[in-house]
Design a protein around this motif. Structure first.
Motif, mmCIF file in Angstrom:
data_model
loop_
_atom_site.group_PDB
_atom_site.id
_atom_site.type_symbol
_atom_site.label_atom_id
_atom_site.label_comp_id
_atom_site.label_asym_id
_atom_site.label_seq_id
_atom_site.Cartn_x
_atom_site.Cartn_y
_atom_site.Cartn_z
ATOM 1 N N ILE A 44 35.965 40.018 56.490
ATOM 2 C CA ILE A 44 36.919 39.535 55.482
ATOM 3 C C ILE A 44 36.484 39.965 54.083
ATOM 4 C CG2 ILE A 44 37.806 37.473 54.323
ATOM 5 C CD1 ILE A 44 37.845 36.126 57.092
ATOM 6 N N LEU A 45 35.215 39.772 53.774
ATOM 7 C CA LEU A 45 34.722 40.149 52.450
ATOM 8 C C LEU A 45 34.768 41.660 52.246
ATOM 9 C CD1 LEU A 45 31.735 37.666 52.111
ATOM 10 C CD2 LEU A 45 33.891 37.633 50.836
ATOM 11 N N LEU A 46 34.512 42.426 53.303
ATOM 12 C CA LEU A 46 34.603 43.881 53.193
ATOM 13 C C LEU A 46 36.036 44.309 52.914
ATOM 14 C CD1 LEU A 46 33.340 46.671 53.346
ATOM 15 C CD2 LEU A 46 33.546 46.574 55.837
ATOM 16 N N MET A 47 36.989 43.684 53.578
ATOM 17 C CA MET A 47 38.395 44.006 53.342
ATOM 18 C C MET A 47 38.810 43.643 51.917
ATOM 19 S SD MET A 47 40.290 42.973 56.919
ATOM 20 C CE MET A 47 40.246 44.110 58.303
ATOM 21 N N LYS A 48 38.346 42.506 51.444
ATOM 22 C CA LYS A 48 38.643 42.120 50.066
ATOM 23 C C LYS A 48 38.014 43.106 49.087
ATOM 24 C CE LYS A 48 39.108 37.076 50.513
ATOM 25 N NZ LYS A 48 40.121 36.841 49.471
ATOM 26 N N ARG A 49 36.752 43.446 49.311
ATOM 27 C CA ARG A 49 35.994 44.328 48.421
ATOM 28 C C ARG A 49 36.566 45.741 48.411
ATOM 29 N NH1 ARG A 49 31.231 44.102 51.096
ATOM 30 N NH2 ARG A 49 31.067 41.922 50.502
ATOM 31 N N ALA A 50 37.108 46.164 49.529
ATOM 32 C CA ALA A 50 37.639 47.522 49.633
ATOM 33 C C ALA A 50 38.745 47.775 48.615
ATOM 34 C CB ALA A 50 38.162 47.768 51.048
ATOM 35 N N ASP B 57 45.085 38.474 48.272
ATOM 36 C CA ASP B 57 43.735 38.185 48.753
ATOM 37 C C ASP B 57 42.740 39.297 48.423
ATOM 38 O OD1 ASP B 57 44.502 35.751 49.982
ATOM 39 O OD2 ASP B 57 45.241 36.851 51.727
ATOM 40 N N ILE B 58 43.245 40.483 48.098
ATOM 41 C CA ILE B 58 42.394 41.652 47.898
ATOM 42 C C ILE B 58 41.843 41.677 46.476
ATOM 43 C CG2 ILE B 58 42.298 44.172 48.047
ATOM 44 C CD1 ILE B 58 42.858 42.733 50.706
ATOM 45 N N TYR B 59 40.553 41.977 46.341
ATOM 46 C CA TYR B 59 39.951 42.100 45.015
ATOM 47 C C TYR B 59 40.452 43.366 44.328
ATOM 48 C CZ TYR B 59 36.545 38.735 46.879
ATOM 49 O OH TYR B 59 35.940 37.637 47.439
ATOM 50 N N LYS B 60 40.602 43.290 43.016
ATOM 51 C CA LYS B 60 41.080 44.433 42.237
ATOM 52 C C LYS B 60 40.148 44.682 41.062
ATOM 53 C CE LYS B 60 45.132 45.227 44.332
ATOM 54 N NZ LYS B 60 45.090 44.219 45.373
ATOM 55 N N GLN B 61 40.064 45.932 40.656
ATOM 56 C CA GLN B 61 39.341 46.275 39.447
ATOM 57 C C GLN B 61 40.204 45.942 38.229
ATOM 58 O OE1 GLN B 61 36.296 46.976 39.241
ATOM 59 N NE2 GLN B 61 35.607 48.741 40.415
ATOM 60 N N PRO B 62 39.593 45.541 37.128
ATOM 61 C CA PRO B 62 40.374 45.361 35.898
ATOM 62 C C PRO B 62 40.712 46.722 35.292
ATOM 63 C CG PRO B 62 38.047 45.053 35.451
ATOM 64 C CD PRO B 62 38.152 45.243 36.936
ATOM 65 N N LEU B 63 41.567 46.708 34.313
ATOM 66 C CA LEU B 63 41.799 47.927 33.545
ATOM 67 C C LEU B 63 40.588 48.153 32.644
ATOM 68 C CD1 LEU B 63 45.548 47.468 32.531
ATOM 69 C CD2 LEU B 63 44.613 49.005 34.286
ATOM 70 N N PHE B 64 40.190 49.423 32.503
ATOM 71 C CA PHE B 64 38.992 49.725 31.732
ATOM 72 C C PHE B 64 39.312 50.524 30.475
ATOM 73 C CE2 PHE B 64 37.005 49.363 36.025
ATOM 74 C CZ PHE B 64 36.101 48.353 35.727
ATOM 75 N N ARG B 65 38.452 50.366 29.481
ATOM 76 C CA ARG B 65 38.388 51.293 28.359
ATOM 77 C C ARG B 65 37.061 52.024 28.497
ATOM 78 N NH1 ARG B 65 35.916 47.586 23.985
ATOM 79 N NH2 ARG B 65 35.647 45.652 25.133
ATOM 80 N N GLU B 66 37.073 53.304 28.208
ATOM 81 C CA GLU B 66 35.873 54.122 28.352
ATOM 82 C C GLU B 66 35.331 54.489 26.984
ATOM 83 O OE1 GLU B 66 36.909 57.426 30.824
ATOM 84 O OE2 GLU B 66 36.858 56.218 32.667
ATOM 85 N N LEU B 67 34.051 54.215 26.789
ATOM 86 C CA LEU B 67 33.416 54.476 25.507
ATOM 87 C C LEU B 67 32.354 55.562 25.677
ATOM 88 C CD1 LEU B 67 34.131 51.221 25.676
ATOM 89 C CD2 LEU B 67 33.152 51.251 23.409
ATOM 90 N N LYS B 68 32.492 56.623 24.943
ATOM 91 C CA LYS B 68 31.519 57.705 24.986
ATOM 92 C C LYS B 68 30.362 57.388 24.052
ATOM 93 C CE LYS B 68 31.172 62.745 24.557
ATOM 94 N NZ LYS B 68 31.922 63.999 24.268
ATOM 95 N N PRO C 172 44.607 45.722 61.114
ATOM 96 C CA PRO C 172 43.958 44.418 60.882
ATOM 97 C C PRO C 172 44.603 43.259 61.638
ATOM 98 C CG PRO C 172 45.227 45.106 58.958
ATOM 99 C CD PRO C 172 45.182 46.280 59.888
ATOM 100 N N GLY C 173 45.935 43.244 61.712
ATOM 101 C CA GLY C 173 46.611 42.152 62.397
ATOM 102 C C GLY C 173 46.257 42.059 63.867
ATOM 103 N N LYS C 174 46.048 43.203 64.496
ATOM 104 C CA LYS C 174 45.682 43.243 65.911
ATOM 105 C C LYS C 174 44.394 42.486 66.167
ATOM 106 C CE LYS C 174 44.203 46.642 69.407
ATOM 107 N NZ LYS C 174 44.059 48.089 69.709
ATOM 108 N N TYR C 175 43.507 42.495 65.173
ATOM 109 C CA TYR C 175 42.194 41.876 65.327
ATOM 110 C C TYR C 175 42.075 40.540 64.598
ATOM 111 C CZ TYR C 175 41.177 46.419 67.254
ATOM 112 O OH TYR C 175 41.220 47.560 68.041
ATOM 113 N N GLY C 176 43.216 40.011 64.171
ATOM 114 C CA GLY C 176 43.237 38.667 63.609
ATOM 115 C C GLY C 176 42.984 38.570 62.114
ATOM 116 N N PHE C 177 43.021 39.696 61.408
ATOM 117 C CA PHE C 177 42.811 39.680 59.956
ATOM 118 C C PHE C 177 44.156 39.870 59.258
ATOM 119 C CE2 PHE C 177 38.832 41.151 61.854
ATOM 120 C CZ PHE C 177 37.940 40.259 61.308
#
Length: 315
Positions: free
Chosen positions: A98-104, A255-266, A244-249
């Motif tokens: 579950i945590l791997l799926m969220k982290r992915a 439920d999925i983790y997401k990255q925030p929007l980023f600003r890039e600083l050189k 995933p549904g076949k295996y009960g997930f």
């Protein structure tokens, strides 16, 4: 109070008896809701306890399976059993999956894009999962990051390792290095299955085993357990993530983790305190370290004609 205690005791005894009956006869009943047992309390009150059906499931193994469009010979008994082993090991380690799926959700989009741009099959994203669980882990041998890159490999492919910086923890740069390795291995073997195995045992290791056993196919090689299981762990992740549904997930988008929007600083000049630098740029040391794990100390020394890109979330 005594009557209440007797009620609890009788209830527990009845539940245990009901569970024993279920173990003996429940599966034969065909009742998907489980076995229902009538229980009577010390006061004469009657109520029903439903014993739920056992949750362990036997999964149907797919008839066909591929890795990087190369067929997996599931018709071979040992191949099917090795694959099935990894399916059950990972499906029933539910918390990890579950945590791997969220982290992915945070990291696969970046990995998938780089694999695509570099001409490496998409299935190799599951190799990264097998190596690290998409976490910046450290192996006993000293391999680090999502792709578990050793110091020597980092040096060969020009990844920086210093007191302040370790680019094996840099997702984009380490994924590019992994792609370079994988393509080098493909030029030697001509098939992606052997390439994946070589990531575990090395190009020389796989070549030597093939020569010793006079076999060119990974699935026909007798290997130590770690390498023997390695590709099948990758295949299990692929099968579970694609079905995933076949295996009960049943995770939803929220439920999925997401990255925030980023600003890039050189950055072109040395930073004596990353904590102060982060505050100066309306962030925190914690945010800076979370999103730039390749920064390994509290400062950043920058040589002449050198620069780095630091990512900070857009608040």
């Amino acid at each position: 109070m005594r009557r209440y205690h007797l009620f609890i005791i009788y209830t527990l005894i009845a539940a245990l008896l009901a569970w024993n009956l279920y173990l003996q006869f429940g599966k034969k009943s065909g009742n998907p809701q489980g076995e229902e047992v009538l229980v009577q309390s010390a006061e004469g009150e009657k109520f029903t306890i439903s014993i739920p059906e056992a949750k362990v499931r036997i999964f149907e193994i797919p008839e066909k399976l591929t890795f990087a469009d190369e067929p997996v010979p599931l018709e071979q008994t040992d191949v099917m059993e090795r694959f099935e082993r990894e399916i059950y090991v990972n499906v029933y380690w539910q918390s990890n999956m579950i945590l791997l799926m969220k982290r992915a959700g945070k990291y696969l989009p970046t990995i998938e894009k780089i694999l695509r741009d570099q001409g490496v099959p998409d299935d190799f994203k599951y190799l990264a999962m097998t190596e690290s669980g998409l976490m910046n882990v450290v192996s006993p041998a000293g391999a680090r990051g999502f792709w578990q890159i050793m110091p020597g490999t980092a040096k060969d492919y020009k990844l920086e390792i210093s007191d302040d910086v370790d680019e094996r923890y840099h997702l984009e740069k380490s994924t590019l290095v992994a792609c370079k390795y994988l393509k080098t291995a493909y030029s030697k073997f001509g098939n992606w299955t052997s390439v994946a195995a070589s990531y575990n045992i090395g190009i020389t290791g796989i070549r030597k085993r093939k020569e010793e056993q006079n076999q060119s196919n990974y699935y026909n090689l007798f290997l130590v357990e770690e390498t023997s299981r390695y590709l099948f762990r990758i295949l299990a992740f692929k099968e579970i993530f694609e079905n995933p549904g076949k295996y009960g997930f049943e995770l939803s988008e929220k439920d999925i983790y997401k990255q925030p929007l980023f600003r890039e600083l050189k950055v072109t000049q040395s930073i004596n305190s990353l904590a102060n630098w982060a505050i100066l740029h309306n962030s925190t040391y914690k945010e800076l370290k979370i999103h730039n794990p390749w920064l390994r100390s509290q400062k950043l020394k920058i040589s002449r004609n050198q620069d780095y890109i630091i990512k900070l979330p857009i608040n």
